[in-house]
Motif scaffolding. Structure first.
Motif, PDB file in Angstrom:
ATOM      1  N   ASN B   2       0.841  -1.193   0.000  1.00  0.00           N
ATOM      2  CA  ASN B   2       0.000   0.000   0.000  1.00  0.00           C
ATOM      3  C   ASN B   2       0.878   1.245   0.000  1.00  0.00           C
ATOM      4  O   ASN B   2       1.963   1.243   0.560  1.00  0.00           O
ATOM      5  CB  ASN B   2      -0.921  -0.001   1.212  1.00  0.00           C
ATOM      6  CG  ASN B   2      -1.873  -1.186   1.163  1.00  0.00           C
ATOM      7  OD1 ASN B   2      -2.200  -1.674   0.081  1.00  0.00           O
ATOM      8  ND2 ASN B   2      -2.284  -1.670   2.321  1.00  0.00           N
ATOM      9  N   LYS B   3       0.360   2.288  -0.621  1.00  0.00           N
ATOM     10  CA  LYS B   3       1.203   3.446  -0.858  1.00  0.00           C
ATOM     11  C   LYS B   3       0.465   4.749  -0.592  1.00  0.00           C
ATOM     12  O   LYS B   3      -0.717   4.872  -0.884  1.00  0.00           O
ATOM     13  CB  LYS B   3       1.639   3.425  -2.325  1.00  0.00           C
ATOM     14  CG  LYS B   3       2.692   4.454  -2.662  1.00  0.00           C
ATOM     15  CD  LYS B   3       3.275   4.147  -4.035  1.00  0.00           C
ATOM     16  CE  LYS B   3       4.515   4.960  -4.296  1.00  0.00           C
ATOM     17  NZ  LYS B   3       5.229   4.456  -5.467  1.00  0.00           N
ATOM     18  N   ALA B  69      -5.050   4.001   3.444  1.00  0.00           N
ATOM     19  CA  ALA B  69      -4.105   3.201   2.655  1.00  0.00           C
ATOM     20  C   ALA B  69      -4.187   1.721   3.047  1.00  0.00           C
ATOM     21  O   ALA B  69      -4.074   0.832   2.188  1.00  0.00           O
ATOM     22  CB  ALA B  69      -2.687   3.729   2.842  1.00  0.00           C
ATOM     23  N   LYS B  70      -4.385   1.470   4.336  1.00  0.00           N
ATOM     24  CA  LYS B  70      -4.493   0.078   4.811  1.00  0.00           C
ATOM     25  C   LYS B  70      -5.653  -0.647   4.166  1.00  0.00           C
ATOM     26  O   LYS B  70      -5.644  -1.869   4.001  1.00  0.00           O
ATOM     27  CB  LYS B  70      -4.684   0.061   6.344  1.00  0.00           C
ATOM     28  CG  LYS B  70      -3.414  -0.240   7.103  1.00  0.00           C
ATOM     29  CD  LYS B  70      -3.628  -0.221   8.594  1.00  0.00           C
ATOM     30  CE  LYS B  70      -4.426  -1.400   9.123  1.00  0.00           C
ATOM     31  NZ  LYS B  70      -4.526  -1.322  10.613  1.00  0.00           N
ATOM     32  N   LYS B  71      -6.707   0.122   3.821  1.00  0.00           N
ATOM     33  CA  LYS B  71      -7.856  -0.483   3.131  1.00  0.00           C
ATOM     34  C   LYS B  71      -7.541  -0.813   1.676  1.00  0.00           C
ATOM     35  O   LYS B  71      -8.417  -1.280   0.944  1.00  0.00           O
ATOM     36  CB  LYS B  71      -9.053   0.485   3.155  1.00  0.00           C
ATOM     37  CG  LYS B  71      -9.599   0.818   4.532  1.00  0.00           C
ATOM     38  CD  LYS B  71     -10.769   1.817   4.384  1.00  0.00           C
ATOM     39  CE  LYS B  71     -11.063   2.551   5.685  1.00  0.00           C
ATOM     40  NZ  LYS B  71     -11.851   3.786   5.463  1.00  0.00           N
ATOM     41  N   GLY B  72      -6.328  -0.455   1.235  1.00  0.00           N
ATOM     42  CA  GLY B  72      -5.951  -0.742  -0.142  1.00  0.00           C
ATOM     43  C   GLY B  72      -6.225   0.388  -1.106  1.00  0.00           C
ATOM     44  O   GLY B  72      -6.101   0.234  -2.319  1.00  0.00           O
ATOM     45  N   ARG B  73      -6.589   1.548  -0.560  1.00  0.00           N
ATOM     46  CA  ARG B  73      -6.856   2.687  -1.446  1.00  0.00           C
ATOM     47  C   ARG B  73      -5.578   3.485  -1.678  1.00  0.00           C
ATOM     48  O   ARG B  73      -4.738   3.594  -0.787  1.00  0.00           O
ATOM     49  CB  ARG B  73      -7.924   3.583  -0.811  1.00  0.00           C
ATOM     50  CG  ARG B  73      -9.151   2.794  -0.397  1.00  0.00           C
ATOM     51  CD  ARG B  73     -10.220   3.690   0.155  1.00  0.00           C
ATOM     52  NE  ARG B  73     -10.892   4.406  -0.931  1.00  0.00           N
ATOM     53  CZ  ARG B  73     -11.711   5.435  -0.739  1.00  0.00           C
ATOM     54  NH1 ARG B  73     -11.917   5.890   0.484  1.00  0.00           N
ATOM     55  NH2 ARG B  73     -12.307   6.013  -1.755  1.00  0.00           N
ATOM     56  N   LEU B  74      -5.421   4.030  -2.868  1.00  0.00           N
ATOM     57  CA  LEU B  74      -4.252   4.856  -3.166  1.00  0.00           C
ATOM     58  C   LEU B  74      -4.546   6.275  -2.663  1.00  0.00           C
ATOM     59  O   LEU B  74      -5.517   6.908  -3.080  1.00  0.00           O
ATOM     60  CB  LEU B  74      -3.961   4.863  -4.674  1.00  0.00           C
ATOM     61  CG  LEU B  74      -2.661   5.541  -5.110  1.00  0.00           C
ATOM     62  CD1 LEU B  74      -1.434   4.979  -4.374  1.00  0.00           C
ATOM     63  CD2 LEU B  74      -2.468   5.392  -6.614  1.00  0.00           C
ATOM     64  N   ASP B 101       3.463  -1.606   6.717  1.00  0.00           N
ATOM     65  CA  ASP B 101       3.098  -2.127   5.396  1.00  0.00           C
ATOM     66  C   ASP B 101       2.716  -1.043   4.399  1.00  0.00           C
ATOM     67  O   ASP B 101       2.338  -1.330   3.272  1.00  0.00           O
ATOM     68  CB  ASP B 101       1.923  -3.107   5.511  1.00  0.00           C
ATOM     69  CG  ASP B 101       2.339  -4.353   6.272  1.00  0.00           C
ATOM     70  OD1 ASP B 101       3.561  -4.644   6.300  1.00  0.00           O
ATOM     71  OD2 ASP B 101       1.449  -5.006   6.850  1.00  0.00           O
ATOM     72  N   VAL B 102       2.797   0.205   4.844  1.00  0.00           N
ATOM     73  CA  VAL B 102       2.444   1.306   3.940  1.00  0.00           C
ATOM     74  C   VAL B 102       3.718   2.061   3.540  1.00  0.00           C
ATOM     75  O   VAL B 102       4.497   2.476   4.388  1.00  0.00           O
ATOM     76  CB  VAL B 102       1.447   2.279   4.606  1.00  0.00           C
ATOM     77  CG1 VAL B 102       1.091   3.415   3.643  1.00  0.00           C
ATOM     78  CG2 VAL B 102       0.187   1.533   5.053  1.00  0.00           C
TER      79      VAL B 102
END
Lengths: 243, 243
Positions: B2-3, B69-74, B101-102
């Motif tokens: 994730n970013k 970001a943790k939810k997978g959103r950019l 992890d981000v």
């Protein structure tokens, strides 16, 4: 009125340029700059006329820009980074007194200090000084005084032009001066070829920086007393109070 | 992985943003920032989700970005100017230790020092210091020491946060300190609302600056001993040697 854009193209090339800078280049008839910078943008602005002068021919380059503008052509004078940080903007105003009918518009860009900072993490964040180690136009005594003042007042320091063939030991001299006030363990960082091919970076202590060989494509960052390393990044907090 | 992009949007809005910054916002699912900055970009990035937090809620804003970001959103976290100059980049790394992890990517921008310089002419050009007069997170004694060091070593000085409701006399105090080493006739300049509606600028002496009322939208420039006025512009030469 005839006009010249004085454009900072950022540290790399097209991507690091502002939207406004790219628009100015697109609108221009002729793009003028130091050979290396013109080569960085050439492919993105096909069909323009490009004029270059070598390094150390800065006054000639300014005159060239004003002469083109006098002919009624829209001119962009490009600089790497920001045109107003060790760039051509000042000299353009100085030469411009001979061309009262030509107007200048300065278009700012990302300078190596902030471009390099982004690569290292967040080394600047708070108060900082930008110091060039080139003594071509500045007496070394003045540079020395600035390094000492910046170190004593606990600024983050960003060094431009940290080395050249003739000045291979200047970074070492600068570190020795700053070590009078900054701890050996001060977190420092260097970035080479910011936003260009071959970009690389390294975080280290001031003691290690002192013995590191850099070149004219390196930008150097020396932290303040609060700067720390977080996961390989160089990070300066926003202040000195616990929040 | 994730970013999060941490993006400096420049002093104004869309036009002063880099091509890379605009691309990052276009790619993002969600754009987060202080309310005022989000309003500056909103119209250019239709269809995005915008999240805001008020001033002084910076840590909450960082946590919000990492949670998205943790939810997978950019995610793009936006700052005015450059994210690494009195911006959010540092705090993002500090909060980021809780989110291994981000990944963060800092995208640099034009800070008020270089954006304002372009409006005034070419006041920086050579070595300069950037000093914030806000003593919210920094003891005033430290700010005072930096002002004196910068003035004594003949730096050009750019002042951020020169005034606020609670600190209406701070610019005067800062000028008085610098006047111990800088001449009353030192060429200075102020820019209000850089690259935004209502932009205005003024070139004056340090003596005049001392008695000028500024506000939180003003960026202040104090020249070095070589800085001069050329046709109403504030211009610092590239060095000290005659060339």
């Amino acid at each position: 009125m005839n006009k010249i854009f004085v454009v900072g193209i950022g540290p790399g090339a097209y991507e690091q340029m502002t939207v406004k800078a790219a628009d100015a280049l697109r609108r221009s008839d002729v793009i003028i700059g130091y050979t290396v910078y013109v080569d960085l943008v050439r492919e993105h602005f096909a069909g323009k006329e490009f004029l270059t002068t070598p390094m150390k021919k800065e006054v000639d380059r300014c005159v060239m820009a004003f002469e083109e503008a006098k002919k009624g052509r829209l001119v962009s004078m490009i600089c790497s980074g920001d045109a107003g940080v060790y760039g051509m903007a000042g000299l353009m105003y100085e030469v411009g007194v001979n061309y009262p009918d030509v107007e200048l518009e300065i278009i700012p860009g990302v300078t190596a200090a902030t471009g390099g900072a982004a690569v290292l993490g967040a080394p600047l964040i708070h108060d900082f000084c930008l110091i060039s180690l080139s003594d071509l136009l500045t007496p070394w005594e003045k540079i020395e005084k600035r390094l000492l003042a910046a170190a004593e007042a606990d600024f983050v320091v960003c060094l431009y032009n940290p080395s050249s063939r003739k000045r291979h030991d200047y970074l070492q001299k600068a570190c020795d001066l700053m070590l009078r006030y900054k701890s050996e363990d001060t977190v420092c960082g260097i970035v080479n070829h910011i936003a260009r091919e071959g970009q690389s970076e390294q975080v280290m202590t001031l003691r290690e920086l002192r013995d590191t060989q850099v070149d004219m494509f390196t930008t150097v960052f020396v932290g303040n007393s609060q700067t720390k390393e977080i996961g390989g990044k160089m990070v300066t907090p926003r202040g000195y109070k616990n929040v």
